[in-house]
Motif scaffolding. Structure first.
Motif, PDB file in Angstrom:
ATOM      1  N   MET A   1       0.837  -1.190   0.000  1.00 55.49           N
ATOM      2  CA  MET A   1       0.000   0.000   0.000  1.00 55.49           C
ATOM      3  C   MET A   1       0.875   1.243   0.000  1.00 55.49           C
ATOM      4  O   MET A   1       2.079   1.163   0.172  1.00 55.49           O
ATOM      5  N   HIS A   2       0.246   2.337  -0.227  1.00 60.70           N
ATOM      6  CA  HIS A   2       0.980   3.596  -0.275  1.00 60.70           C
ATOM      7  C   HIS A   2       0.530   4.505   0.863  1.00 60.70           C
ATOM      8  O   HIS A   2      -0.657   4.607   1.143  1.00 60.70           O
ATOM      9  N   ARG A   3       1.501   5.117   1.468  1.00 63.39           N
ATOM     10  CA  ARG A   3       1.197   6.102   2.497  1.00 63.39           C
ATOM     11  C   ARG A   3       0.575   7.341   1.849  1.00 63.39           C
ATOM     12  O   ARG A   3       0.989   7.761   0.779  1.00 63.39           O
ATOM     13  N   VAL A   4      -0.424   7.908   2.501  1.00 69.83           N
ATOM     14  CA  VAL A   4      -1.042   9.147   2.004  1.00 69.83           C
ATOM     15  C   VAL A   4      -0.852  10.238   3.046  1.00 69.83           C
ATOM     16  O   VAL A   4      -1.271  10.087   4.187  1.00 69.83           O
ATOM     17  N   TYR A   5      -0.217  11.313   2.670  1.00 62.89           N
ATOM     18  CA  TYR A   5      -0.035  12.434   3.584  1.00 62.89           C
ATOM     19  C   TYR A   5      -1.296  13.278   3.636  1.00 62.89           C
ATOM     20  O   TYR A   5      -2.017  13.393   2.643  1.00 62.89           O
ATOM     21  N   LEU A   6      -1.522  13.856   4.817  1.00 62.08           N
ATOM     22  CA  LEU A   6      -2.655  14.758   4.958  1.00 62.08           C
ATOM     23  C   LEU A   6      -2.175  16.195   4.833  1.00 62.08           C
ATOM     24  O   LEU A   6      -1.048  16.521   5.188  1.00 62.08           O
ATOM     25  N   GLU A   7      -3.027  17.038   4.345  1.00 60.31           N
ATOM     26  CA  GLU A   7      -2.705  18.449   4.284  1.00 60.31           C
ATOM     27  C   GLU A   7      -3.913  19.239   4.764  1.00 60.31           C
ATOM     28  O   GLU A   7      -5.032  18.749   4.758  1.00 60.31           O
ATOM     29  N   THR A   8      -3.666  20.448   5.191  1.00 60.32           N
ATOM     30  CA  THR A   8      -4.742  21.299   5.687  1.00 60.32           C
ATOM     31  C   THR A   8      -5.283  22.151   4.545  1.00 60.32           C
ATOM     32  O   THR A   8      -4.536  22.870   3.893  1.00 60.32           O
ATOM     33  N   GLY A   9      -6.569  22.044   4.326  1.00 62.22           N
ATOM     34  CA  GLY A   9      -7.181  22.804   3.253  1.00 62.22           C
ATOM     35  C   GLY A   9      -7.455  24.235   3.654  1.00 62.22           C
ATOM     36  O   GLY A   9      -7.189  24.648   4.791  1.00 62.22           O
ATOM     37  N   ASP A  10      -8.004  24.996   2.751  1.00 64.06           N
ATOM     38  CA  ASP A  10      -8.301  26.409   3.002  1.00 64.06           C
ATOM     39  C   ASP A  10      -9.311  26.575   4.133  1.00 64.06           C
ATOM     40  O   ASP A  10      -9.330  27.592   4.815  1.00 64.06           O
ATOM     41  N   ASP A  11     -10.150  25.554   4.324  1.00 61.37           N
ATOM     42  CA  ASP A  11     -11.145  25.637   5.384  1.00 61.37           C
ATOM     43  C   ASP A  11     -10.608  25.144   6.724  1.00 61.37           C
ATOM     44  O   ASP A  11     -11.340  25.049   7.690  1.00 61.37           O
ATOM     45  N   VAL A  20       2.404   8.733  -1.504  1.00 62.64           N
ATOM     46  CA  VAL A  20       3.802   8.354  -1.673  1.00 62.64           C
ATOM     47  C   VAL A  20       3.916   7.206  -2.672  1.00 62.64           C
ATOM     48  O   VAL A  20       3.132   6.268  -2.638  1.00 62.64           O
ATOM     49  N   GLU A  21       4.885   7.307  -3.552  1.00 60.90           N
ATOM     50  CA  GLU A  21       5.025   6.329  -4.622  1.00 60.90           C
ATOM     51  C   GLU A  21       5.577   4.998  -4.108  1.00 60.90           C
ATOM     52  O   GLU A  21       5.252   3.938  -4.611  1.00 60.90           O
ATOM     53  N   GLU A  22       6.406   5.076  -3.091  1.00 57.90           N
ATOM     54  CA  GLU A  22       7.029   3.874  -2.535  1.00 57.90           C
ATOM     55  C   GLU A  22       5.976   2.960  -1.912  1.00 57.90           C
ATOM     56  O   GLU A  22       5.088   3.406  -1.205  1.00 57.90           O
ATOM     57  N   VAL A  23       6.081   1.660  -2.167  1.00 56.43           N
ATOM     58  CA  VAL A  23       5.152   0.690  -1.600  1.00 56.43           C
ATOM     59  C   VAL A  23       5.648   0.251  -0.229  1.00 56.43           C
ATOM     60  O   VAL A  23       6.815  -0.066  -0.055  1.00 56.43           O
ATOM     61  N   GLU A  24       4.738   0.245   0.737  1.00 50.75           N
ATOM     62  CA  GLU A  24       5.093  -0.146   2.093  1.00 50.75           C
ATOM     63  C   GLU A  24       4.173  -1.273   2.552  1.00 50.75           C
ATOM     64  O   GLU A  24       3.054  -1.405   2.072  1.00 50.75           O
TER      65      GLU A  24
END
Ligand SMILES: [Zn+2]
Length: 41
Positions: A1-11, A20-24
């Motif tokens: 699977m791939h790790r997905v980073y969270l980001e803070t949106g405008d709200d 992330v492209e690397e498979v973990e």
């Protein structure tokens, strides 16, 4: 699977950001808790 980073949106809310492209390999507990994207292995 791939790790997905969270980001803070405008709200000010967290949303999925960069995948992330690397498979973990994760244990079931981490799969349940952290955002991720399934990948064939
Ligand atoms: Zn784990």
């Amino acid at each position: 699977m791939h790790r997905v980073y969270l980001e803070t949106g405008d709200d000010g809310r967290l949303r999925p950001g960069q995948t992330v492209e690397e498979v973990e390999r994760w244990c079931p507990a981490c799969r349940a808790v952290y955002p991720n994207e399934p990948s064939p292995d």
